[in-house]
Write a protein that holds these residues in place. Sequence first.
Motif, PDB file in Angstrom:
ATOM      1  N   ALA A 166      65.933  65.244  65.966  1.00 59.14           N
ATOM      2  CA  ALA A 166      66.287  65.030  67.120  1.00 59.14           C
ATOM      3  C   ALA A 166      65.732  63.950  67.475  1.00 59.14           C
ATOM      4  N   MET A 167      64.841  62.925  66.753  1.00 59.30           N
ATOM      5  CA  MET A 167      65.105  61.613  67.211  1.00 59.30           C
ATOM      6  C   MET A 167      66.511  60.818  66.659  1.00 59.30           C
ATOM      7  N   VAL A 168      66.323  61.403  65.691  1.00 59.87           N
ATOM      8  CA  VAL A 168      67.654  60.666  65.007  1.00 59.87           C
ATOM      9  C   VAL A 168      68.573  60.933  65.342  1.00 59.87           C
ATOM     10  N   THR A 169      69.012  61.989  65.792  1.00 59.56           N
ATOM     11  CA  THR A 169      69.954  62.686  66.336  1.00 59.56           C
ATOM     12  C   THR A 169      70.021  61.341  68.029  1.00 59.56           C
ATOM     13  N   LYS A 170      68.697  61.026  68.459  1.00 59.57           N
ATOM     14  CA  LYS A 170      68.719  60.111  69.835  1.00 59.57           C
ATOM     15  C   LYS A 170      69.923  58.439  69.206  1.00 59.57           C
ATOM     16  N   ILE A 171      69.667  58.447  68.526  1.00 60.60           N
ATOM     17  CA  ILE A 171      70.043  56.961  67.892  1.00 60.60           C
ATOM     18  C   ILE A 171      70.850  57.136  66.986  1.00 60.60           C
ATOM     19  N   ALA A 172      71.768  58.021  66.861  1.00 56.92           N
ATOM     20  CA  ALA A 172      72.865  57.809  65.119  1.00 56.92           C
ATOM     21  C   ALA A 172      73.990  58.212  66.380  1.00 56.92           C
ATOM     22  N   TYR A 173      73.943  58.143  67.140  1.00 56.90           N
ATOM     23  CA  TYR A 173      75.736  58.560  67.709  1.00 56.90           C
ATOM     24  C   TYR A 173      76.090  57.206  68.961  1.00 56.90           C
ATOM     25  N   PRO A 174      76.322  55.756  68.590  1.00 60.91           N
ATOM     26  CA  PRO A 174      75.943  54.853  69.669  1.00 60.91           C
ATOM     27  C   PRO A 174      76.649  55.802  71.083  1.00 60.91           C
ATOM     28  N   LYS A 175      77.931  55.963  71.188  1.00 60.36           N
ATOM     29  CA  LYS A 175      78.585  56.288  72.641  1.00 60.36           C
ATOM     30  C   LYS A 175      77.327  57.194  73.171  1.00 60.36           C
ATOM     31  N   ARG A 176      76.489  57.989  72.068  1.00 59.42           N
ATOM     32  CA  ARG A 176      76.025  59.152  72.993  1.00 59.42           C
ATOM     33  C   ARG A 176      75.002  58.789  73.838  1.00 59.42           C
ATOM     34  N   ALA A 177      74.356  57.971  73.481  1.00 62.27           N
ATOM     35  CA  ALA A 177      73.476  56.710  73.044  1.00 62.27           C
ATOM     36  C   ALA A 177      73.032  56.421  74.549  1.00 62.27           C
ATOM     37  N   THR A 178      71.442  57.021  75.283  1.00 63.71           N
ATOM     38  CA  THR A 178      71.028  55.981  76.246  1.00 63.71           C
ATOM     39  C   THR A 178      70.936  55.312  76.648  1.00 63.71           C
ATOM     40  N   ARG A 179      70.736  54.260  77.599  1.00 67.82           N
ATOM     41  CA  ARG A 179      70.639  53.161  77.942  1.00 67.82           C
ATOM     42  C   ARG A 179      69.501  52.466  76.911  1.00 67.82           C
ATOM     43  N   ASP A 180      68.039  53.548  77.133  1.00 68.37           N
ATOM     44  CA  ASP A 180      66.875  53.122  76.723  1.00 68.37           C
ATOM     45  C   ASP A 180      66.802  53.589  74.780  1.00 68.37           C
ATOM     46  N   MET A 181      67.910  53.795  74.563  1.00 71.70           N
ATOM     47  CA  MET A 181      67.863  54.203  73.032  1.00 71.70           C
ATOM     48  C   MET A 181      68.553  53.136  72.180  1.00 71.70           C
ATOM     49  N   LEU A 182      69.415  52.225  72.952  1.00 72.51           N
ATOM     50  CA  LEU A 182      70.151  51.139  72.823  1.00 72.51           C
ATOM     51  C   LEU A 182      69.001  50.132  71.284  1.00 72.51           C
ATOM     52  N   PRO A 183      68.164  49.686  71.564  1.00 72.80           N
ATOM     53  CA  PRO A 183      67.083  48.742  70.406  1.00 72.80           C
ATOM     54  C   PRO A 183      66.687  50.089  69.277  1.00 72.80           C
ATOM     55  N   GLY A 184      67.296  51.204  69.754  1.00 73.25           N
ATOM     56  CA  GLY A 184      67.092  52.362  67.977  1.00 73.25           C
ATOM     57  C   GLY A 184      68.843  52.406  67.720  1.00 73.25           C
ATOM     58  N   VAL A 185      69.539  52.403  68.323  1.00 72.89           N
ATOM     59  CA  VAL A 185      70.554  51.924  68.002  1.00 72.89           C
ATOM     60  C   VAL A 185      71.454  50.869  66.928  1.00 72.89           C
ATOM     61  N   THR A 186      70.461  49.913  67.255  1.00 72.62           N
ATOM     62  CA  THR A 186      70.906  48.496  66.759  1.00 72.62           C
ATOM     63  C   THR A 186      70.218  48.994  65.645  1.00 72.62           C
ATOM     64  N   PHE A 187      68.828  49.164  64.977  1.00 69.48           N
ATOM     65  CA  PHE A 187      68.640  49.636  64.068  1.00 69.48           C
ATOM     66  C   PHE A 187      69.074  50.175  63.057  1.00 69.48           C
ATOM     67  N   PHE A 188      69.036  51.663  64.204  1.00 71.45           N
ATOM     68  CA  PHE A 188      69.980  52.837  62.812  1.00 71.45           C
ATOM     69  C   PHE A 188      71.493  52.728  62.624  1.00 71.45           C
ATOM     70  N   ASN A 189      71.920  51.705  63.113  1.00 73.51           N
ATOM     71  CA  ASN A 189      73.212  50.873  62.805  1.00 73.51           C
ATOM     72  C   ASN A 189      73.125  50.989  61.384  1.00 73.51           C
ATOM     73  N   ARG A 190      72.259  49.498  61.495  1.00 75.46           N
ATOM     74  CA  ARG A 190      71.671  48.627  59.569  1.00 75.46           C
ATOM     75  C   ARG A 190      71.172  49.434  58.808  1.00 75.46           C
ATOM     76  N   MET A 191      69.887  50.767  59.561  1.00 72.50           N
ATOM     77  CA  MET A 191      69.733  51.303  58.174  1.00 72.50           C
ATOM     78  C   MET A 191      70.819  53.007  57.563  1.00 72.50           C
ATOM     79  N   ARG A 192      71.466  52.872  58.709  1.00 70.09           N
ATOM     80  CA  ARG A 192      73.035  53.201  57.768  1.00 70.09           C
ATOM     81  C   ARG A 192      73.691  52.479  57.233  1.00 70.09           C
ATOM     82  N   ASP A 193      73.647  51.334  57.532  1.00 67.07           N
ATOM     83  CA  ASP A 193      74.967  50.748  56.507  1.00 67.07           C
ATOM     84  C   ASP A 193      74.132  49.624  55.194  1.00 67.07           C
ATOM     85  N   LEU A 194      72.429  49.850  55.034  1.00 69.28           N
ATOM     86  CA  LEU A 194      72.397  49.941  54.473  1.00 69.28           C
ATOM     87  C   LEU A 194      72.532  50.733  53.048  1.00 69.28           C
TER      88      LEU A 194
END
Length: 211
Positions: free
Chosen positions: A142-170
């Motif tokens: 559930a936590m990952v789902t909040k940050i795994a989809y940038p277009k659906r993420a709420t504003r407070d999740m944006l730091p997590g989105v940035t982190f998860f993008n890097r994590m997913r890339d690596l």
Amino acid sequence: MKRRESLKAIGLATLATGFLLDGCRPDTAQAPPRAPKPADAAADEAGRQPFEIARDKALHAETFFTPHEMATITVLADIIIPKDAKSGSASDAKVPEFMEFIVKDIPEHQLPLRGGLRWLDLQCATRYGQPFVGCAAPQQLAMVTKIAYPKRATRDMLPGVTFFNRMRDLTATGFFTSKMGMADIGYVGNAPNRWTGVPADVLKQYGMVQA
């Protein structure tokens, strides 16, 4: 999260983009990330300069991530690329070890990843009273789902989105450059021709077939 159909395309596209961006930097001619290799394997040292071998050995001897951070990375990587009927998970392909190596090889990853891991633990502590690795699997997903989809993420999740993008890339880079990942997508690379002798029909044509 579906694995193969989406991650093959996303992961490999990201990998290629990352290589291109690295090549365009004006201040460095850094080589693309490579998965860690056994430092004492003579075959892996063939054709390499002594300073390259010494640098890799030095990096392998250092430790950046704490055991807790490595445990978190392992869970996240296996959520991104889980084990399936075709091949193993990201951790089976040694992706966490790849990340440990790559943050020392490319230090610019260190602060974003460590900061992202701490952000993730804080979010989980607020919601579930536990760090990420201590949460139940449904809570982790559930936590990952909040940050795994940038277009659906709420504003407070944006730091997590940035982190998860890097994590997913690596994770995708580490997996699809591993032996397991290459086998998963059917990549065989260049292979030398094999001489098996003159074909039998040619030998017969010139009367060279032995009785």
